[in-house]
Design a protein around this motif. Sequence first.
Motif, mmCIF file in Angstrom:
data_model
loop_
_atom_site.group_PDB
_atom_site.id
_atom_site.type_symbol
_atom_site.label_atom_id
_atom_site.label_comp_id
_atom_site.label_asym_id
_atom_site.label_seq_id
_atom_site.Cartn_x
_atom_site.Cartn_y
_atom_site.Cartn_z
ATOM 1 N N GLY A 63 0.810 -1.212 0.000
ATOM 2 C CA GLY A 63 0.000 0.000 0.000
ATOM 3 C C GLY A 63 0.841 1.257 0.000
ATOM 4 N N ASN A 64 2.102 1.136 0.445
ATOM 5 C CA ASN A 64 3.028 2.266 0.371
ATOM 6 C C ASN A 64 3.552 2.472 -1.042
ATOM 7 O OD1 ASN A 64 3.964 1.835 3.651
ATOM 8 N ND2 ASN A 64 3.803 3.897 2.823
ATOM 9 N N SER A 65 3.346 1.490 -1.910
ATOM 10 C CA SER A 65 3.904 1.564 -3.270
ATOM 11 C C SER A 65 3.450 2.837 -3.968
ATOM 12 C CB SER A 65 3.455 0.351 -4.090
ATOM 13 O OG SER A 65 4.059 -0.817 -3.625
ATOM 14 N N GLY A 66 4.412 3.539 -4.549
ATOM 15 C CA GLY A 66 4.122 4.768 -5.269
ATOM 16 C C GLY A 66 4.200 6.007 -4.413
ATOM 17 N N GLY A 67 4.306 5.841 -3.095
ATOM 18 C CA GLY A 67 4.383 6.985 -2.201
ATOM 19 C C GLY A 67 5.765 7.601 -2.191
ATOM 20 N N PRO A 68 5.886 8.823 -1.659
ATOM 21 C CA PRO A 68 7.165 9.525 -1.679
ATOM 22 C C PRO A 68 8.048 9.203 -0.483
ATOM 23 C CG PRO A 68 5.474 10.974 -0.847
ATOM 24 C CD PRO A 68 4.785 9.675 -1.160
ATOM 25 N N LEU A 69 9.358 9.304 -0.705
ATOM 26 C CA LEU A 69 10.353 9.266 0.356
ATOM 27 C C LEU A 69 10.964 10.663 0.405
ATOM 28 C CD1 LEU A 69 11.761 7.244 2.363
ATOM 29 C CD2 LEU A 69 13.613 7.117 0.683
ATOM 30 N N PHE A 70 10.802 11.348 1.546
ATOM 31 C CA PHE A 70 11.223 12.737 1.674
ATOM 32 C C PHE A 70 12.559 12.868 2.383
ATOM 33 C CE2 PHE A 70 6.534 13.207 1.535
ATOM 34 C CZ PHE A 70 6.429 14.136 0.501
ATOM 35 N N ASN A 71 13.325 13.900 2.005
ATOM 36 C CA ASN A 71 14.440 14.309 2.841
ATOM 37 C C ASN A 71 13.930 15.317 3.870
ATOM 38 O OD1 ASN A 71 14.182 16.794 1.508
ATOM 39 N ND2 ASN A 71 15.972 16.468 0.197
ATOM 40 N N MET A 72 14.786 15.829 4.693
ATOM 41 C CA MET A 72 14.334 16.713 5.771
ATOM 42 C C MET A 72 13.955 18.111 5.284
ATOM 43 S SD MET A 72 14.148 14.935 8.518
ATOM 44 C CE MET A 72 13.475 13.713 7.361
ATOM 45 N N ASP A 73 14.179 18.399 3.986
ATOM 46 C CA ASP A 73 13.749 19.662 3.408
ATOM 47 C C ASP A 73 12.382 19.547 2.755
ATOM 48 O OD1 ASP A 73 16.091 21.047 4.147
ATOM 49 O OD2 ASP A 73 17.156 20.275 2.382
ATOM 50 N N GLY A 74 11.763 18.354 2.848
ATOM 51 C CA GLY A 74 10.459 18.159 2.241
ATOM 52 C C GLY A 74 10.515 17.904 0.752
ATOM 53 N N GLU A 75 11.694 17.527 0.235
ATOM 54 C CA GLU A 75 11.838 17.200 -1.182
ATOM 55 C C GLU A 75 11.740 15.686 -1.370
ATOM 56 O OE1 GLU A 75 14.983 20.683 -2.514
ATOM 57 O OE2 GLU A 75 15.741 18.824 -1.602
ATOM 58 N N VAL A 76 11.163 15.276 -2.484
ATOM 59 C CA VAL A 76 11.044 13.851 -2.789
ATOM 60 C C VAL A 76 12.372 13.363 -3.347
ATOM 61 C CG1 VAL A 76 9.848 12.112 -4.161
ATOM 62 C CG2 VAL A 76 8.589 14.072 -3.270
ATOM 63 N N ILE A 77 13.000 12.437 -2.643
ATOM 64 C CA ILE A 77 14.274 11.897 -3.130
ATOM 65 C C ILE A 77 14.132 10.419 -3.528
ATOM 66 C CG2 ILE A 77 15.790 13.529 -2.005
ATOM 67 C CD1 ILE A 77 15.220 10.181 -0.399
ATOM 68 N N GLY A 78 12.900 9.891 -3.475
ATOM 69 C CA GLY A 78 12.667 8.514 -3.886
ATOM 70 C C GLY A 78 11.193 8.203 -3.968
ATOM 71 N N VAL A 79 10.849 7.171 -4.758
ATOM 72 C CA VAL A 79 9.475 6.676 -4.855
ATOM 73 C C VAL A 79 9.461 5.265 -4.289
ATOM 74 C CG1 VAL A 79 7.570 6.101 -6.393
ATOM 75 C CG2 VAL A 79 9.011 8.076 -6.895
ATOM 76 N N ASN A 80 8.722 5.065 -3.211
ATOM 77 C CA ASN A 80 8.686 3.768 -2.528
ATOM 78 C C ASN A 80 8.131 2.706 -3.466
ATOM 79 O OD1 ASN A 80 9.528 5.169 -0.202
ATOM 80 N ND2 ASN A 80 7.419 5.631 0.338
ATOM 81 N N THR A 81 8.916 1.670 -3.699
ATOM 82 C CA THR A 81 8.590 0.721 -4.764
ATOM 83 C C THR A 81 8.533 -0.726 -4.305
ATOM 84 O OG1 THR A 81 9.594 2.170 -6.411
ATOM 85 C CG2 THR A 81 9.287 -0.125 -7.048
ATOM 86 N N ALA A 82 9.448 -1.146 -3.436
ATOM 87 C CA ALA A 82 9.548 -2.573 -3.127
ATOM 88 C C ALA A 82 10.032 -2.776 -1.702
ATOM 89 C CB ALA A 82 10.511 -3.257 -4.103
ATOM 90 N N ILE A 83 9.756 -3.969 -1.175
ATOM 91 C CA ILE A 83 10.282 -4.362 0.127
ATOM 92 C C ILE A 83 10.914 -5.741 -0.016
ATOM 93 C CG2 ILE A 83 8.643 -3.026 1.498
ATOM 94 C CD1 ILE A 83 7.017 -5.553 1.925
ATOM 95 N N LEU A 84 11.869 -6.007 0.833
ATOM 96 C CA LEU A 84 12.493 -7.323 0.903
ATOM 97 C C LEU A 84 12.038 -7.942 2.213
ATOM 98 C CD1 LEU A 84 14.474 -9.304 -0.416
ATOM 99 C CD2 LEU A 84 16.301 -8.196 0.859
ATOM 100 N N SER A 85 11.239 -9.000 2.122
ATOM 101 C CA SER A 85 10.623 -9.540 3.330
ATOM 102 C C SER A 85 10.265 -11.005 3.142
ATOM 103 C CB SER A 85 9.359 -8.744 3.670
ATOM 104 O OG SER A 85 8.637 -9.355 4.709
ATOM 105 N N PRO A 86 10.473 -11.833 4.168
ATOM 106 C CA PRO A 86 10.076 -13.233 4.070
ATOM 107 C C PRO A 86 8.578 -13.444 4.288
ATOM 108 C CG PRO A 86 11.052 -12.820 6.211
ATOM 109 C CD PRO A 86 11.191 -11.538 5.428
ATOM 110 N N ASN A 87 7.904 -12.428 4.821
ATOM 111 C CA ASN A 87 6.472 -12.605 5.139
ATOM 112 C C ASN A 87 5.575 -11.534 4.552
ATOM 113 O OD1 ASN A 87 7.140 -10.395 6.695
ATOM 114 N ND2 ASN A 87 7.178 -11.539 8.617
ATOM 115 N N GLY A 88 6.120 -10.678 3.691
ATOM 116 C CA GLY A 88 5.308 -9.650 3.062
ATOM 117 C C GLY A 88 5.171 -8.382 3.873
ATOM 118 N N GLY A 89 5.741 -8.324 5.064
ATOM 119 C CA GLY A 89 5.661 -7.139 5.909
ATOM 120 C C GLY A 89 7.002 -6.466 6.034
ATOM 121 N N SER A 90 6.980 -5.249 6.596
ATOM 122 C CA SER A 90 8.217 -4.485 6.716
ATOM 123 C C SER A 90 9.148 -5.109 7.756
ATOM 124 C CB SER A 90 7.909 -3.044 7.123
ATOM 125 O OG SER A 90 9.103 -2.340 7.398
#
Length: 500
Positions: free
Chosen positions: A236-263
């Motif tokens: 559900g986080n997919s496509g959301g922004p990753l911000f730096n401390m200046d409020g700029e988008v420095i990444g688009v949340n895309t994938a997780i590495l997980s054995p059970n599908g959770g963070s």
Amino acid sequence: MRRNRQIDRELQVNSQMPMQTETKQRRGAWTRMVAALVLGLGVAIGPIAPAPLHAAPDSFADLAERVSPAVVNITTTTVIAAPTEGFPTVPEGSPFEDFFRDFGFPNGPRGPRRSNALGSGFVVSEDGYIVTNNHVIEGADEITIEFFSGKTLDARLIGTDPKTDIALLKVESDEPLKFVRFGDSDRMRVGDWVMAMGNPLGQGFSASVGIVSARNRELSGTYDDFIQTDAAINRGNSGGPLFNMDGEVIGVNTAILSPNGGSIGIGFSMASNVVSKVVAQLKEYGETRRGWLGVRIQDVTPDMAEALGLDEPKGALVTDVPEGPAREAGMEAGDLIVSFDGVEVKDTRDLVRRVADTEVGKTVRVVVMRDGESKTLLVTLGRRELAEGEEARPSAAPAKPMQKEMFGMTLGVLTPDQAERMGLPADAEGLVILDIDETSEAYEKGLRAGDVITEAGQEKVTSIADLEARIDEAKEAGRKSVLLLIRRGGMPRFVALSVE
């Protein structure tokens, strides 16, 4: 009386100060003179003072409040046709009739059903452009955007780029929308604070914080450049922004590495310096337009570097040059690309990105090493999207059949019949590996029966004698290995084998 004794002790101590002060002054002057001399010589003495550390913010509330209006929840609806074959039927009145009807089996409703999916995104312009992941909206018939205020709008798809998993949407709003800007992801360092926002597990607007855990991560794509973070990222986080401390988008949340599908603290965000270029092209053209050089390449290994006479393994080694810009410019298989458009090439990944980021139709200088000499070629780049899927076109003349044991392999001259059975052109030439010792160096480096050796020492081989000559040349040049160009199913790659 007590006061007088105290004054006397102070006077006794002070009376000793002039000599001590004079001595210290002399020492201080000497120290300053030495320091000045050292600084004049440009030499540093002692440990370097540590850089000041930035304390963790007392709260992320101000940042979250500022950027939240630009973060959106995305709901997609897809119409799925009901299955019509391969499912059992039950008699009317059976106790299982309701069960089968609920799952759309033949005894129940046979019409299509609607499926919903959730994701996240963020607004990048006041006129309603929204960035998200391609996998969030892929195949969707309807896309609904929910804003932080609770307002909802329908979105239309502008364009997608499956290679970076980015999609661009557009909504129409009566008033300007709050939006966020892209920052420079290359400036992020391991340990920097970041904040992820989105719609995890469908729970609505949510923020999580962490640090940059690693940079330049590669998962599976050609153009991957992921920022790894321990900020919690879930479904559900997919496509959301990753911000730096200046409020700029420095990444688009895309994938997780997980054995059970959770963070579990291993999340990946596509770097903004990749995303911003894709978004700009999708906005202008509705599609991506990447530069295309027209070569097949591979990394240079240490043993290949030794075989090529290089001091270190770097650059991109050309394994094949099909019809395209590079061939027209005079590039050849075996060339080592060391510079592209004025920038040193580190490896194949570096070259692929630089070419893709270069404007289609631009003429660039490409510096290659060929036979120990540097050559500069002028290449006018094509468009990769139009060129993908093109095949190499090797051409050669057949040679007389013969066999020999070399490098733990049984080699024979490739015949037209063998070429046809291997799916190669009838006029393909080279030495085919008929058998290989599984304990040999060649097997260890990935060679297998059926592979075809087309070059040795960056020269074509059409006979066993050609290969033997290249080996002798490598030995005379004092090299420990010879570079072979191998084709498997038409796909080329270089392998260096020891000649000692």
